[in-house]
Scaffold this motif. Structure first.
Motif, PDB file in Angstrom:
ATOM      1  N   ALA A 198       0.929  -1.287  -0.048  1.00  0.00           N
ATOM      2  CA  ALA A 198       0.234   0.093   0.099  1.00  0.00           C
ATOM      3  C   ALA A 198       0.956   1.118   0.131  1.00  0.00           C
ATOM      4  CB  ALA A 198      -0.863   0.066   1.160  1.00  0.00           C
ATOM      5  N   LEU A 199       0.717   2.068  -1.071  1.00  0.00           N
ATOM      6  CA  LEU A 199       1.725   3.184  -0.975  1.00  0.00           C
ATOM      7  C   LEU A 199       0.739   4.515  -0.855  1.00  0.00           C
ATOM      8  CD1 LEU A 199       3.840   2.267  -4.231  1.00  0.00           C
ATOM      9  CD2 LEU A 199       4.424   2.108  -1.639  1.00  0.00           C
ATOM     10  N   ALA A 200       1.277   5.415  -0.106  1.00  0.00           N
ATOM     11  CA  ALA A 200       0.685   6.759   0.068  1.00  0.00           C
ATOM     12  C   ALA A 200       1.195   7.440  -0.993  1.00  0.00           C
ATOM     13  CB  ALA A 200       0.799   7.243   1.440  1.00  0.00           C
ATOM     14  N   ASP A 201       0.532   8.608  -1.270  1.00  0.00           N
ATOM     15  CA  ASP A 201       1.155   9.612  -2.341  1.00  0.00           C
ATOM     16  C   ASP A 201       2.624  10.105  -1.864  1.00  0.00           C
ATOM     17  OD1 ASP A 201      -1.086   9.466  -3.493  1.00  0.00           O
ATOM     18  OD2 ASP A 201      -2.057  11.534  -2.862  1.00  0.00           O
ATOM     19  N   GLY A 202       3.361  10.256  -2.973  1.00  0.00           N
ATOM     20  CA  GLY A 202       4.829  10.393  -2.428  1.00  0.00           C
ATOM     21  C   GLY A 202       5.853   9.057  -1.915  1.00  0.00           C
ATOM     22  N   GLU A 203       5.200   8.113  -2.005  1.00  0.00           N
ATOM     23  CA  GLU A 203       6.012   6.940  -1.586  1.00  0.00           C
ATOM     24  C   GLU A 203       6.113   5.897  -2.682  1.00  0.00           C
ATOM     25  OE1 GLU A 203       4.370   6.107   3.019  1.00  0.00           O
ATOM     26  OE2 GLU A 203       3.616   4.693   1.432  1.00  0.00           O
ATOM     27  N   SER A 204       7.116   5.243  -2.955  1.00  0.00           N
ATOM     28  CA  SER A 204       7.751   4.241  -3.705  1.00  0.00           C
ATOM     29  C   SER A 204       8.145   2.992  -3.347  1.00  0.00           C
ATOM     30  CB  SER A 204       8.890   5.052  -4.584  1.00  0.00           C
ATOM     31  OG  SER A 204      10.068   5.189  -3.813  1.00  0.00           O
ATOM     32  N   ALA A 205       8.371   1.859  -4.075  1.00  0.00           N
ATOM     33  CA  ALA A 205       8.722   0.624  -3.565  1.00  0.00           C
ATOM     34  C   ALA A 205       9.192  -0.179  -4.895  1.00  0.00           C
ATOM     35  CB  ALA A 205       7.626  -0.216  -2.818  1.00  0.00           C
ATOM     36  N   VAL A 206       9.916  -1.125  -4.690  1.00  0.00           N
ATOM     37  CA  VAL A 206      10.276  -1.852  -5.833  1.00  0.00           C
ATOM     38  C   VAL A 206       9.489  -3.085  -5.414  1.00  0.00           C
ATOM     39  CG1 VAL A 206      12.487  -3.231  -6.894  1.00  0.00           C
ATOM     40  CG2 VAL A 206      12.925  -1.036  -5.694  1.00  0.00           C
ATOM     41  N   TYR A 207       8.847  -3.664  -6.625  1.00  0.00           N
ATOM     42  CA  TYR A 207       8.274  -4.737  -6.927  1.00  0.00           C
ATOM     43  C   TYR A 207       8.558  -5.773  -8.085  1.00  0.00           C
ATOM     44  CZ  TYR A 207       4.046  -7.709  -7.585  1.00  0.00           C
ATOM     45  OH  TYR A 207       3.185  -8.760  -7.614  1.00  0.00           O
ATOM     46  N   GLU A 208       8.732  -7.082  -7.917  1.00  0.00           N
ATOM     47  CA  GLU A 208       9.339  -7.784  -8.816  1.00  0.00           C
ATOM     48  C   GLU A 208       8.176  -8.527  -9.698  1.00  0.00           C
ATOM     49  OE1 GLU A 208      12.072 -10.799  -8.400  1.00  0.00           O
ATOM     50  OE2 GLU A 208      13.779  -9.499  -7.744  1.00  0.00           O
ATOM     51  N   SER A 209       8.016  -8.257 -11.076  1.00  0.00           N
ATOM     52  CA  SER A 209       7.082  -8.957 -11.884  1.00  0.00           C
ATOM     53  C   SER A 209       7.914  -9.651 -12.891  1.00  0.00           C
ATOM     54  CB  SER A 209       6.028  -7.967 -12.762  1.00  0.00           C
ATOM     55  OG  SER A 209       5.368  -8.516 -13.342  1.00  0.00           O
ATOM     56  N   ALA A 210       7.306 -11.024 -12.658  1.00  0.00           N
ATOM     57  CA  ALA A 210       8.060 -12.165 -13.583  1.00  0.00           C
ATOM     58  C   ALA A 210       9.618 -12.078 -13.429  1.00  0.00           C
ATOM     59  CB  ALA A 210       7.478 -12.176 -14.988  1.00  0.00           C
ATOM     60  N   GLY A 211      10.015 -11.733 -12.200  1.00  0.00           N
ATOM     61  CA  GLY A 211      11.432 -11.553 -12.025  1.00  0.00           C
ATOM     62  C   GLY A 211      12.276 -10.314 -12.650  1.00  0.00           C
ATOM     63  N   VAL A 230      14.838   8.716  -3.692  1.00  0.00           N
ATOM     64  CA  VAL A 230      14.113  10.069  -2.951  1.00  0.00           C
ATOM     65  C   VAL A 230      12.925  10.478  -3.772  1.00  0.00           C
ATOM     66  CG1 VAL A 230      13.996  12.060  -1.444  1.00  0.00           C
ATOM     67  CG2 VAL A 230      15.811  10.594  -1.193  1.00  0.00           C
ATOM     68  N   VAL A 231      11.638  10.441  -3.299  1.00  0.00           N
ATOM     69  CA  VAL A 231      10.719  11.389  -4.335  1.00  0.00           C
ATOM     70  C   VAL A 231      10.290  12.691  -3.406  1.00  0.00           C
ATOM     71  CG1 VAL A 231       8.214  11.233  -4.748  1.00  0.00           C
ATOM     72  CG2 VAL A 231       9.808   8.991  -4.683  1.00  0.00           C
ATOM     73  N   ASP A 232      10.622  13.629  -4.230  1.00  0.00           N
ATOM     74  CA  ASP A 232      10.578  15.072  -3.978  1.00  0.00           C
ATOM     75  C   ASP A 232       9.358  15.648  -4.986  1.00  0.00           C
ATOM     76  OD1 ASP A 232      10.989  17.642  -2.946  1.00  0.00           O
ATOM     77  OD2 ASP A 232      12.976  17.699  -3.808  1.00  0.00           O
TER      78      ASP A 232
END
Length: 312
Positions: free
Chosen positions: A216-229, A259-261
């Motif tokens: 769950a990402l709030a506005d201004g947040e980021s994350a790394v996610y793997e799709s099919a490796g 950093v998300v600015d």
């Protein structure tokens, strides 16, 4: 309401045809025919179950035709039998509205140039002609990823469209038609290719991958996610979710700690900055955007099949 005589006769006619196939083609032909009929019945059964679910859970005052027509599965069945409450042009407009947030990340937009019948009187479906505007126009890589996104949205909402032509974007060859009961972009032979726009052929076909278990990402947040490796950087800004390859073109570093600015992304290794909403443009190059569709709580991304073969 009891079944009419015509409906009963249809069932008997199907049984007679299956028997005739069994006599003319032997047991193997009869087995294939039985499997085909079973698949069709199962498909329509899924549609009926979806109708019951939608109507049961619909809030009071909901227009049932609008509700059913807006569902991908039921809407496709309504189109198949010429019962959809919206015409083709209206549904094309809705499909393009879905992808406009992604087009906005390329500072572009799309116009409908025309809808033309294929074959004799449209027997082979319809061709949708589109015209790109903004920075989508003139950039092969950008235009091709936009094309994938448009084709996916159109295939889901307007199954009678068998072909999408985008002015200035060469279609991949060979391509199967979009006109399928449940359309998806075709697979393509895999190959080995490194990361980055410059290494990826502009015509490489895409495979749409669902993203499940997203953080769950709030506005201004980021994350790394793997799709099919393949590691993807997901960034949430007000009103939109963006996906990019986890790769900084400036230093080739990873962006998981970036950093998300505001609407800028800063690489944690080289401090290069990129415009998140504008397809990742920056002074050190640009990030590699990944087509993303977000609808009704589900998220899908398009990755070139040739990239999937190569892995991260």
């Amino acid at each position: 309401m009891a079944a009419t005589a015509k409906e009963q006769q249809t069932g008997e006619h199907i049984a007679a045809l299956l028997d005739e196939l069994g006599r003319s083609m032997g047991p193997t032909g009869r087995d294939l025919a039985d499997e085909l009929v079973h698949s069709i019945v199962e498909f329509y059964g899924s549609g009926l179950a979806r109708v019951v679910e939608l109507l049961r859970d619909a809030p009071d005052g909901t227009d049932p035709l609008t509700l059913l027509g807006g569902d991908e599965l039921v809407g496709g069945l309504l189109v198949l039998h010429d019962l959809h409450p919206e015409d083709t042009l209206t549904r094309v407009g809705r499909a393009l509205d879905e992808v406009r947030p992604y087009l906005g990340s390329h500072a572009g937009d799309v116009d409908i140039a025309g809808i033309d019948p294929e074959g004799d009187g449209g027997a082979d479906g319809l061709t949708l002609r589109l015209r790109l505007r903004g920075s989508c126009d003139g950039c092969p890589s950008s235009a091709q990823t936009v094309r994938w996104t448009i084709e996916e949205a159109v295939a889901r909402r307007v199954p009678e469209i068998s072909k999408v032509e985008v002015e200035g974007v060469t279609a991949e060859e060979p391509r199967s038609k979009l006109l399928q009961i449940m359309s998806r972009p075709p697979d393509a032979p895999a190959g080995d290719i490194p990361a980055g726009d410059s290494a990826r052929p502009a015509g490489a076909p895409a495979e749409w991958q669902p993203l499940t278990g997203l953080p769950a990402l709030a506005d201004g947040e980021s994350a790394v996610y793997e799709s099919a490796g393949i590691p993807l950087l997901l960034i949430r800004l007000p009103g939109n979710l963006y996906a990019y390859r986890d790769h900084c073109p400036g230093c080739a570093g990873r962006l998981g700690e970036a950093v998300v600015d505001g609407e800028r992304l800063r690489c944690p290794s080289c401090a290069a900055e990129y415009d998140i909403r504008r397809a990742g443009q920056g002074e050190s190059g640009h990030l590699e955007p990944v087509p993303l569709l977000e609808e009704n709580g589900s998220v899908r991304v398009a990755l070139p099949s040739i990239l999937l073969a190569a892995g991260p």
